[in-house]
Design a protein around this motif. Structure first.
Motif: not given
Length: 236
Positions: A25-28, A30-32, A34-36, A38, A53
């Motif tokens: 799941d590409q969206d999931v 990306r969210a993981l 991004a959280a890493n 941050r 990327d």
């Protein structure tokens, strides 16, 4: 005690048992990622994330190219089938007049063009009644007309067997009353053999983008070759 909120147990068990669901799941993902980023703070450059990327962007471009290639292949296959069907229909008649009538009827419909016109050069004055009956399909012209029509007034223009172009002012001598609706055309130069004047088969379309100089001409060249050989039978 930890202040971090715990994940729902059923969701946690699902992720542990099927991690591939997250990875695919590409969206999931990306969210993981991004959280890493941050959590690492603003002073750390994540080279691996940057590389990912870039790889992702390259993958997206490759997928777009793949889809374009497949679409082009389907278009080519459809075009090939279309021309083959038109040729088979063109070969059905055993008499000349039905042969020409089919050009302006079924053959034109199969090729999805507004009209088809045949121009034959002749040094004689052909005004017999049978020529008049076929006036909406067949036109007689003086020697040299074919080259002049294809060159459009440019004496140095190379003449190809198939010429595709947009039309701004269609020639009434060719199209008759349909001239006002023609926006593009395919001109197929015909060679009827030694000692015979050339001819021209013209496919007129109302869509200005149906025929353009950037398109391939192999299929129409094949169609022209079959038409030439069929016409030689009538002209012999």
């Amino acid at each position: 005690m930890s202040s971090s909120p715990r994940i729902d147990e059923s969701l946690r068990d699902t992720i542990i048992s099927r991690p591939d669901v997250i990875l695919e799941d590409q969206d999931v993902m990306r969210a993981l990622i991004a959280a890493n980023e941050r959590s690492m703070g603003g002073n750390i450059v994540d080279l691996r994330g940057i590389a990912m990327d870039r790889l992702e962007a390259r993958l997206d471009r490759l997928e777009d190219t793949h889809r374009s290639v497949i679409a082009a292949a389907y278009d080519n296959l459809a075009g090939t089938n279309q021309v083959h069907r038109a040729i088979l229909r063109m070969l059905d008649p055993i008499e000349f007049e039905p042969f020409l009538r089919d050009l302006g009827g079924d053959v034109a419909d199969i090729l999805r063009v507004a009209c088809i016109r045949l121009v034959l050069e002749s040094s004689e004055n052909d005004s017999e009644p049978e020529m008049a009956r076929l006036g909406d399909i067949l036109s007689m012209a003086e020697p040299g007309f074919v080259e002049a029509y294809l060159a459009e007034g440019r004496s140095s223009a190379p003449l190809r067997q198939v010429t595709l172009r947009q039309v701004h002012n269609a020639e009434p001598q060719i199209y008759g009353n349909a001239a006002k609706d023609i926006r593009s055309e395919a001109c197929l130069k015909l060679d009827f053999g030694p000692g015979r004047l050339p001819g021209l088969l013209i496919l007129g379309a109302e869509d200005q983008n149906q025929f353009s100089r950037q398109q391939g001409t192999d299929l129409l060249a094949f169609f022209a070759g079959v038409f030439e050989r069929t016409m030689r039978r009538w002209l012999s």
